[in-house]
Design an enzyme around this catalytic site. Structure first.
Site, PDB file in Angstrom:
ATOM      1  N   LYS A 190       0.861  -1.181   0.399  1.00 30.20           N
ATOM      2  CA  LYS A 190      -0.237  -0.164  -0.081  1.00 30.20           C
ATOM      3  C   LYS A 190       0.809   1.138   0.352  1.00 30.20           C
ATOM      4  O   LYS A 190       0.104   2.675  -0.456  1.00 30.20           O
ATOM      5  CB  LYS A 190      -0.935   0.028   1.510  1.00 30.20           C
ATOM      6  CG  LYS A 190      -0.035  -0.189   1.960  1.00 30.20           C
ATOM      7  CD  LYS A 190       0.377   1.407   3.022  1.00 30.20           C
ATOM      8  CE  LYS A 190       1.015   0.802   4.274  1.00 30.20           C
ATOM      9  NZ  LYS A 190       1.190   2.122   5.018  1.00 30.20           N
ATOM     10  N   THR A 247      -3.315   5.779   3.980  1.00 28.31           N
ATOM     11  CA  THR A 247      -1.857   5.980   3.284  1.00 28.31           C
ATOM     12  C   THR A 247      -2.184   6.796   2.294  1.00 28.31           C
ATOM     13  O   THR A 247      -1.215   7.665   2.300  1.00 28.31           O
ATOM     14  CB  THR A 247      -1.504   4.724   3.162  1.00 28.31           C
ATOM     15  OG1 THR A 247      -1.016   3.794   4.689  1.00 28.31           O
ATOM     16  CG2 THR A 247       0.526   5.628   3.354  1.00 28.31           C
TER      17      THR A 247
END
Length: 342
Positions: A190, A247
């Protein structure tokens, strides 16, 4: 019995977890590599460099002696950049005993070996008891008692349940998952997509672009994860889509901030220097790119980000490359995720 815990790594996340665990009454020692930083933190009771404004309780012992930090601990928390895990374990393996549990909270994949952290740990300390803790969890928020939810994974259900109990608190909820591969890959991959989201922001693109990157990004993560033995369902959970969302959207995210700077025209070196902390996605982009080749997996976003970081590709051309890929049916990929059939 009061558990003794050694937190290895004096960055923002290690400090936040040391604070969290100390509030639960455990005996916590926080190992800081830099002696000057260690001394400064002991005087100020604050990690000015990485977690400014948060008071470190007096019952957290801050030390720079690695042997002492791991000796006779019930749990050893690895909270160092992924590229430093091997060296740290090699330096401490003679002091670590098989009955100690190693809880890894680093998110990354080794560049040269392409090994996940669990594989590195198993190679250096073969009889170790291992768990990973991952999910959408910015240190800045955990340290300030903002409600957070994460997941812990271990091949041993008892270790996963024990780790869950150790970290669980009214503001820090922990789920369990047996899929170590999926949780590790989700937390690592990610960061690469978050770099892309940041680059998109730096270019001045909008929410449409970011939503596309995130949605197609989770597809890429699932593709590679499935080929490496992970469960597709894991990528729909906290360590997958959950961590990806936080994120890609938060300014707490080092990866997004670095991406923004690159999108604005800064070099990789300038961007990482400005962020001032390790940007895990930079190294992971190289590992992910090579893993895609190794497992023959199509990962167009990862490929373009790798090209920008390591081949000097123009970011705007990379966006065009993504937009002009061959036509396909969206549900083709979604059905594969649902059926775990990549």
């Amino acid at each position: 019995m009061v558990e003794k815990i050694g937190v290895i790594g004096g960055g923002s996340w290690g400090t936040a977890l040391a604070i969290l665990l100390s509030k639960k009454g455990y005996e916590v020692e926080l190992w800081v590599r830099n002696s000057k930083q260690c001394n400064d933190m002991n005087i100020s009771r604050e990690n000015v460099k990485y977690l400014s404004g948060v008071v470190i309780p007096n019952n957290v012992r801050i030390i720079d002696d690695l042997e002492k930090a791991v000796t006779d601990k019930d749990i050893i928390v690895l909270s160092i950049p992924s590229h430093g895990v091997r060296e740290t374990l090699l330096n401490s393996k003679n002091y670590i005993k098989p009955d100690q549990i190693i809880v890894n909270v680093a998110k990354g994949i080794e560049n040269n070996s392409l090994m996940r952290i669990s594989e590195v740990v198993k190679e250096i300390i073969p009889k170790s008891k291992y768990a990973i803790l991952s999910g959408p969890s910015h240190a800045e928020e955990v340290a300030r008692d903002m409600p957070t939810t994460v997941v812990t994974a271990s091949e041993d259900k008892k270790i996963a349940n024990y780790t869950q109990d150790i970290f669980m608190s009214p503001k820090f909820r922990v789920y369990t998952n047996p899929d170590v591969i999926g949780v590790e890959l989700g937390g690592s991959l990610k960061n690469v997509i978050a770099l892309g989201a940041g680059i998109s922001d730096g270019l001045g693109y909008g929410d449409n672009t970011k939503a596309a990157l995130m949605t197609r990004g989770i597809i890429e993560m699932s593709r590679l994860g499935s080929k490496m033995g992970a469960n597709n369902e894991t990528f729909a959970g906290l360590s997958g889509i959950g961590d990806l969302i936080v994120t890609c959207t938060s300014m707490h995210s080092r990866n997004r901030r670095a991406g923004i700077l690159i999108g604005e025209g800064n070099s990789l070196e300038e961007a990482t220097k400005s962020v001032g902390m390790v940007v895990e996605g930079v190294k992971t982009a190289k590992s992910a790119y090579n893993l895609a080749i190794k497992y023959d997996v199509t990962m167009p976003i990862t490929k373009e980000i790798y090209g920008v970081l390591y081949e000097g590709k123009d970011v705007k051309n990379s966006v065009v490359n993504l937009m002009l890929r061959d036509k396909k049916h969206e549900m083709e990929d979604v059905v594969k995720i649902l059926n775990n059939s990549w």
